[in-house]
Design an enzyme around this catalytic site. Structure first.
Site, short mmCIF file in Angstrom:
data_model
loop_
_atom_site.label_atom_id
_atom_site.label_comp_id
_atom_site.label_asym_id
_atom_site.label_seq_id
_atom_site.Cartn_x
_atom_site.Cartn_y
_atom_site.Cartn_z
N ARG A 181 29.20 51.84 38.31
CA ARG A 181 28.15 50.86 38.11
C ARG A 181 26.76 51.36 38.55
O ARG A 181 25.76 51.02 37.96
CB ARG A 181 28.55 49.59 38.86
CG ARG A 181 27.48 48.58 39.16
CD ARG A 181 27.10 47.75 37.94
NE ARG A 181 26.26 46.67 38.39
CZ ARG A 181 24.97 46.80 38.68
NH1 ARG A 181 24.39 47.95 38.54
NH2 ARG A 181 24.27 45.77 39.12
N ARG A 199 35.27 36.53 35.41
CA ARG A 199 34.66 37.58 36.23
C ARG A 199 35.66 38.67 36.58
O ARG A 199 35.60 39.24 37.66
CB ARG A 199 34.03 37.00 37.49
CG ARG A 199 33.10 35.82 37.24
CD ARG A 199 31.90 36.18 36.41
NE ARG A 199 31.07 37.18 37.02
CZ ARG A 199 30.08 36.93 37.87
NH1 ARG A 199 29.78 35.69 38.17
NH2 ARG A 199 29.37 37.90 38.37
O1 1CP Z 1 30.60 32.67 37.44
C1 1CP Z 1 30.32 31.82 36.57
O2 1CP Z 1 30.15 30.61 36.80
C2 1CP Z 1 30.21 32.29 35.15
C3 1CP Z 1 28.93 32.00 34.48
C4 1CP Z 1 27.83 32.87 35.00
C5 1CP Z 1 26.80 32.52 35.89
C6 1CP Z 1 26.61 31.20 36.58
C7 1CP Z 1 27.62 34.22 34.62
C8 1CP Z 1 28.50 34.91 33.64
N1 1CP Z 1 26.49 34.65 35.21
C9 1CP Z 1 25.95 33.65 36.02
C10 1CP Z 1 24.73 33.76 36.82
C11 1CP Z 1 24.86 34.86 37.80
N2 1CP Z 1 24.68 36.18 37.46
C12 1CP Z 1 25.24 34.79 39.15
C13 1CP Z 1 25.57 33.51 39.91
C14 1CP Z 1 24.48 33.12 40.86
C15 1CP Z 1 24.63 31.70 41.39
O3 1CP Z 1 25.45 31.50 42.31
O4 1CP Z 1 23.93 30.78 40.90
C16 1CP Z 1 25.27 36.11 39.64
C17 1CP Z 1 25.59 36.57 41.04
C18 1CP Z 1 24.91 36.97 38.56
C19 1CP Z 1 24.85 38.46 38.56
C20 1CP Z 1 26.04 39.10 37.98
N3 1CP Z 1 26.49 38.87 36.69
C21 1CP Z 1 26.88 40.06 38.58
C22 1CP Z 1 26.76 40.60 40.01
C23 1CP Z 1 25.55 41.40 40.26
C24 1CP Z 1 25.57 42.86 39.94
O5 1CP Z 1 24.44 43.40 39.94
O6 1CP Z 1 26.63 43.51 39.76
C25 1CP Z 1 27.85 40.42 37.61
C26 1CP Z 1 28.95 41.43 37.75
C27 1CP Z 1 27.60 39.65 36.42
C28 1CP Z 1 28.34 39.74 35.15
C29 1CP Z 1 28.76 38.49 34.51
N4 1CP Z 1 28.15 37.25 34.62
C30 1CP Z 1 28.83 36.32 33.87
C31 1CP Z 1 29.91 36.98 33.23
C32 1CP Z 1 30.92 36.30 32.32
C33 1CP Z 1 29.85 38.33 33.60
C34 1CP Z 1 30.62 39.53 33.08
C35 1CP Z 1 32.05 39.48 32.93
C36 1CP Z 1 32.86 39.56 34.18
O7 1CP Z 1 32.31 39.75 35.30
O8 1CP Z 1 34.06 39.49 34.01
#
Ligand code: 1CP
Length: 340
Positions: A35, A22
């Protein structure tokens, strides 16, 4: 050879590689400024924006790998299962998975037609980056948990009830999710990703015999079906100390560990040759800098002189992390000589 790819193979290399789960889209002010306020799914569907967000942490931190800005629910969203990602919550499912008829809502993924924007982002990044790009997918269990629970969960009660109460339906669901993960991962490598990570973030919620019987075969199938691609595969979950040896049996090149199991203890449990990724507690990055120095030093010391090692956090960057602290962590890791 590239330090990150060499470390994933357990081969000698010049500097200890480091990247942060992340690292994109969390604590960076430059992320917040580009964003916007729409759904993250819209940002992911904009290749110019998604590529820029992927590049930001590499520029700022000098990490040894980039991770694609996407999300584990993108494939199920793209085939029309009905997923939204709600700011401050995470993935929310319009109509959760309940019964056999819901399998029909999980058709195969055609990456070129369903996620062309992901492939365009990966292609743009592959030509621009000087470090490998990590593509990724959610592991069948973790994606299933969102589809069944309808969103984030603390207990995974519905997921476990379906798994134990209707194993045939559970395995049929996991088969579909294996196909989705494999199609997505293969397409990311075809487009230029140099490594793959399978996120089974919530697998640590399961007891070892349950993981072994109901989850491991599906994750193993994912790794079997990407093995011919020739890129390193990383397998990661949170709170997985008791199932690490089982996760290791899924066939990845690298095993990610969270901060609860020290690296030397992880190798004691699984085997001395295991290639590991991890495992600084992300919360340490909010502590005074002396505590950060001590904790980073401890992680490196517990790896010893093992060449099969990629420095990372034990889970994702916390949103309130000061980017300067992560810059400092990268400097500390890079100043450390692998094998010494
Ligand atoms: O954190 C981990 O465990 C990695 C695996 C994972 C999971 C569980 C990703 C990869 N996404 C998710 C689901 C998810 N998506 C959640 C977790 C919710 C929970 O607690 O069950 C959340 C908050 C999101 C939304 C999300 N995805 C955001 C924030 C929201 C927004 O609108 O900005 C962001 C920035 C992401 C991007 C993301 N998700 C995962 C990766 C590898 C990435 C991108 C790369 C990075 O952030 O470096």
């Amino acid at each position: 050879m590239d330090p990150f790819l060499a470390a994933c193979r357990g081969l000698p290399h010049e500097r200890t590689p480091v990247w942060f789960m992340r690292q994109a889209g969390r604590s960076l002010p430059e992320y917040r400024s580009i964003r916007g306020t729409g759904s993250i799914l819209d940002a992911i569907a904009d290749p110019g924006l998604a590529a820029e967000i992927t590049l930001q942490p590499v520029r700022r931190y000098d990490t040894d790998a980039a991770i694609l800005f996407s999300d584990i629910v993108v494939p199920v969203h793209a085939i029309g299962f009905g997923v939204d990602v709600v700011p401050g919550v995470g993935p929310v499912i319009e109509r959760p998975f309940e019964r056999t008829a819901d399998l029909d809502r999980l058709r195969p993924l055609d990456p070129e037609a369903d996620t062309p924007y992901v492939l365009e982002t990966v292609r743009a990044l592959a030509s621009e980056l000087t470090v490998p790009l990590i593509g990724f997918a959610g592991a069948p269990f973790t994606v299933a948990s969102y589809l069944i629970e309808g969103g984030p969960s603390r207990t995974y009660a519905r997921t476990k009830a379906l798994m134990l109460g209707d194993p045939n339906l559970w395995f049929a669901l996991l088969d579909r999710l294996v196909d989705l993960a494999v199609a997505s991962l293969r397409s990311q490598v075809d487009a230029g990703a140099g490594a793959l990570q399978l996120f089974d973030s919530w697998a640590g919620a399961l007891a070892p015999p349950v993981y072994e019987r109901y989850v491991l075969p599906a994750s193993r199938s994912v790794f079997d079906r990407i093995a011919d691609l020739g890129v390193p595969g990383i397998h990661f979950g949170v709170g997985t100390g008791e199932i690490l040896h089982l996760m290791a049996a899924a066939g990845s090149d690298v095993l990610g560990v969270d901060w609860r199991v020290p690296l030397d203890e992880a190798r004691r449990r699984i085997g001395p040759d295991t290639v590991l990724q991890g495992n600084l507690d992300p919360a340490v990055c909010l502590a005074p800098i002396e505590a950060v120095d001590t904790a980073v030093g401890d992680v490196l010391r517990r790896n010893g002189d093992h060449p099969g090692y990629v420095f990372n956090l034990g889970h994702g960057v916390l949103p309130e992390t000061d980017p300067a602290v992560l810059e400092h962590v990268v400097d500390l890791v890079h100043a450390h000589r692998p094998g010494g």
